[in-house]
Scaffold this active site. Structure first.
Site, mmCIF file in Angstrom:
data_model
loop_
_atom_site.group_PDB
_atom_site.id
_atom_site.type_symbol
_atom_site.label_atom_id
_atom_site.label_comp_id
_atom_site.label_asym_id
_atom_site.label_seq_id
_atom_site.Cartn_x
_atom_site.Cartn_y
_atom_site.Cartn_z
ATOM 1 N N HIS A 84 0.841 -1.209 0.000
ATOM 2 C CA HIS A 84 0.000 0.000 0.000
ATOM 3 C C HIS A 84 0.877 1.260 0.000
ATOM 4 O O HIS A 84 2.059 1.229 0.387
ATOM 5 C CB HIS A 84 -0.898 0.013 1.244
ATOM 6 C CG HIS A 84 -0.136 -0.002 2.535
ATOM 7 N ND1 HIS A 84 0.442 1.130 3.087
ATOM 8 C CD2 HIS A 84 0.205 -1.028 3.355
ATOM 9 C CE1 HIS A 84 1.070 0.809 4.201
ATOM 10 N NE2 HIS A 84 0.961 -0.486 4.383
ATOM 11 N N GLY A 85 0.276 2.347 -0.446
ATOM 12 C CA GLY A 85 0.970 3.633 -0.396
ATOM 13 C C GLY A 85 1.166 4.068 1.048
ATOM 14 O O GLY A 85 0.623 3.456 1.981
ATOM 15 N N TRP A 89 -0.184 6.453 9.620
ATOM 16 C CA TRP A 89 0.691 5.981 10.706
ATOM 17 C C TRP A 89 2.109 5.732 10.209
ATOM 18 O O TRP A 89 3.049 5.790 10.975
ATOM 19 C CB TRP A 89 0.100 4.738 11.368
ATOM 20 C CG TRP A 89 -0.962 5.076 12.385
ATOM 21 C CD1 TRP A 89 -1.619 6.262 12.515
ATOM 22 C CD2 TRP A 89 -1.465 4.223 13.417
ATOM 23 N NE1 TRP A 89 -2.522 6.200 13.549
ATOM 24 C CE2 TRP A 89 -2.440 4.966 14.125
ATOM 25 C CE3 TRP A 89 -1.200 2.902 13.797
ATOM 26 C CZ2 TRP A 89 -3.146 4.429 15.200
ATOM 27 C CZ3 TRP A 89 -1.905 2.362 14.873
ATOM 28 C CH2 TRP A 89 -2.861 3.134 15.575
ATOM 29 N N ASN A 90 2.276 5.446 8.907
ATOM 30 C CA ASN A 90 3.649 5.406 8.378
ATOM 31 C C ASN A 90 4.248 6.796 8.545
ATOM 32 O O ASN A 90 5.378 6.975 8.987
ATOM 33 C CB ASN A 90 3.651 5.044 6.884
ATOM 34 C CG ASN A 90 3.269 3.603 6.597
ATOM 35 O OD1 ASN A 90 2.744 3.307 5.528
ATOM 36 N ND2 ASN A 90 3.501 2.693 7.516
ATOM 37 N N ARG A 133 -6.050 0.801 3.698
ATOM 38 C CA ARG A 133 -4.874 1.304 2.988
ATOM 39 C C ARG A 133 -4.525 0.427 1.783
ATOM 40 O O ARG A 133 -4.080 0.921 0.731
ATOM 41 C CB ARG A 133 -3.688 1.461 3.933
ATOM 42 C CG ARG A 133 -3.248 0.214 4.711
ATOM 43 C CD ARG A 133 -2.280 0.601 5.809
ATOM 44 N NE ARG A 133 -1.611 -0.486 6.514
ATOM 45 C CZ ARG A 133 -2.076 -1.095 7.598
ATOM 46 N NH1 ARG A 133 -3.262 -0.737 8.103
ATOM 47 N NH2 ARG A 133 -1.396 -2.059 8.205
ATOM 48 N N GLU A 187 -1.785 -7.078 7.168
ATOM 49 C CA GLU A 187 -0.433 -6.902 7.726
ATOM 50 C C GLU A 187 -0.265 -7.819 8.945
ATOM 51 O O GLU A 187 -1.265 -8.198 9.585
ATOM 52 C CB GLU A 187 -0.239 -5.441 8.118
ATOM 53 C CG GLU A 187 1.115 -5.114 8.717
ATOM 54 C CD GLU A 187 2.285 -5.542 7.841
ATOM 55 O OE1 GLU A 187 3.019 -4.669 7.389
ATOM 56 O OE2 GLU A 187 2.444 -6.761 7.587
ATOM 57 N N TYR A 190 0.865 -6.674 15.029
ATOM 58 C CA TYR A 190 2.031 -6.232 15.782
ATOM 59 C C TYR A 190 1.810 -6.236 17.292
ATOM 60 O O TYR A 190 2.599 -5.698 18.058
ATOM 61 C CB TYR A 190 2.492 -4.839 15.328
ATOM 62 C CG TYR A 190 3.775 -4.867 14.532
ATOM 63 C CD1 TYR A 190 3.823 -4.424 13.206
ATOM 64 C CD2 TYR A 190 4.958 -5.338 15.094
ATOM 65 C CE1 TYR A 190 5.003 -4.450 12.474
ATOM 66 C CE2 TYR A 190 6.140 -5.365 14.379
ATOM 67 C CZ TYR A 190 6.165 -4.927 13.071
ATOM 68 O OH TYR A 190 7.331 -4.960 12.351
ATOM 69 N N HIS A 257 0.577 -5.679 2.277
ATOM 70 C CA HIS A 257 1.345 -4.936 3.287
ATOM 71 C C HIS A 257 2.807 -5.365 3.317
ATOM 72 O O HIS A 257 3.155 -6.442 2.794
ATOM 73 C CB HIS A 257 0.694 -5.173 4.652
ATOM 74 C CG HIS A 257 -0.749 -4.780 4.661
ATOM 75 N ND1 HIS A 257 -1.198 -3.551 5.069
ATOM 76 C CD2 HIS A 257 -1.849 -5.456 4.242
ATOM 77 C CE1 HIS A 257 -2.515 -3.488 4.924
ATOM 78 N NE2 HIS A 257 -2.931 -4.624 4.417
#
Ligand code: 2PG
Length: 323
Positions: A84-85, A89-90, A133, A187, A190, A257
């Site tokens: 994803h672009g 949060w990135n 995303r 993704e 985490y 992801h």
């Protein structure tokens, strides 16, 4: 080629045309040199069929193609993988995992640029995770595709969803590409790092420990998934529900992801758990593989339509030109 969708989850009426995989699946895939050129992407390595939407589509599409699918030995198909672009949060440098955040404006621009880079690569079906995303990236990239087909997200999570998303126009269906969303492509989860700042986390736990959580194969973050655990769902889904399309000569795009794609690339390129530690995927950069006779040939990342360059092709026994 007319094809009839049997029990298609869109509730398609009548028949529907899907580009015959023969349009591209000669013994070589060639693209007009003006349409794209290539550089080797610096990163070397980079369930039951009954109730899964992908399987449902696979059944419907495969049954409609069966009488025309080239034999496996003849067919080649393209697989595009795209992370994803950039997400919000990135941009904030936060661990995201399965939290469902949208793209930034830059991420939107990356998705559109990616679409220009893959605009001449054939796509028959799209898979994404269920996270916005990835879905945004797939849909935005397809605004640039030369086929000008409409990507339509399949909803058959219930009988009502199937009924209420029914398409009653054969012409409209011809102009669409099914988009299958699957949590298995999400993704990696985490765990207790989700929402934490990566820099602060490294300062708190130490750079080495955080690098281990982020990039090792079998060491999970606290209460999260290791890459190995992520791979057990993502690669299994790829093998069960995506690879059958490639085997039948259909061209696939997967928008997912960083880590779920790292696990898939580890499978495609047979990377070791040591090699995959060095695998990094940039946001919004498409990667192309050619699938032929059960093997995946990495073709790097298409640079785009602005530069002339070498053809992207596999060894050809004939010289059919494909426009
Ligand atoms: O936070 C995440 O979900 C991932 C991808 O953005 O981060 P990392 O690249 O550190 O695995």
């Amino acid at each position: 080629m007319a094809a009839t969708f049997l029990n298609h989850p869109w509730g398609l009426q009548g028949s529907c045309c899907i580009p015959s995989s023969r349009m591209f699946a000669s013994s070589s895939l060639r693209f007009p040199s003006s349409s794209l050129s290539w550089h080797r992407h610096k990163v070397r390595g980079s369930s039951s069929f009954s109730d899964d939407p992908a399987a449902f589509i696979s059944d419907a599409i495969i049954s409609s193609h069966r009488h025309e699918s080239p034999s496996e030995s003849e067919s080649e198909s393209t697989l595009i993988l795209i992370r994803h672009g950039e997400s919000l949060w990135n941009e904030k440098n936060l661990f995201t995992g399965c939290c469902d955040v949208p793209l930034t404006r830059k991420g939107v621009e990356e998705a559109i640029e990616a679409g220009k880079r893959i605009s001449y690569i054939p796509i028959d079906i799209i898979f994404t995770s269920v996270l916005i995303r990835a879905k945004m990236t797939a849909m935005l990239s397809m605004t640039q595709h030369h086929q000008k087909k409409v990507p339509i997200i399949i909803h058959n999570e219930s009988e009502q969803a199937t009924a209420w998303t029914r398409i009653y126009s054969e012409k409209t269906t011809k102009q669409s590409i099914p988009v299958i969303t699957a949590w298995q492509l999400n993704e990696r989860m985490y765990g207790e790092l989700q929402g934490l700042n990566k820099q602060e986390t490294a300062e708190r736990y130490g750079k080495e420990k955080v690098h281990e959580w982020r990039r090792s194969f079998d060491i999970p973050p606290p209460k999260g998934e290791s890459l190995e655990m992520c791979s057990e769902r993502a690669v299994a889904y790829f093998k069960d529900f995506i690879e059958p399309h490639l085997k039948s000569g259909r061209h696939v795009m997967v928008a997912a992801h960083g880590n779920s794609l790292r696990s898939i690339i580890m499978y495609l390129e047979k990377l070791t758990s040591q090699e995959v530690m060095n695998l990094e995927l940039s946001t919004g950069v498409p990667l192309l593989y050619i699938y032929k006779e059960g093997k995946f040939i990495s073709r790097g990342s298409p640079v785009g339509t602005t530069e002339v360059g070498v053809y992207a092709y596999t060894q050809s026994t004939n010289n059919n030109e494909h426009d």
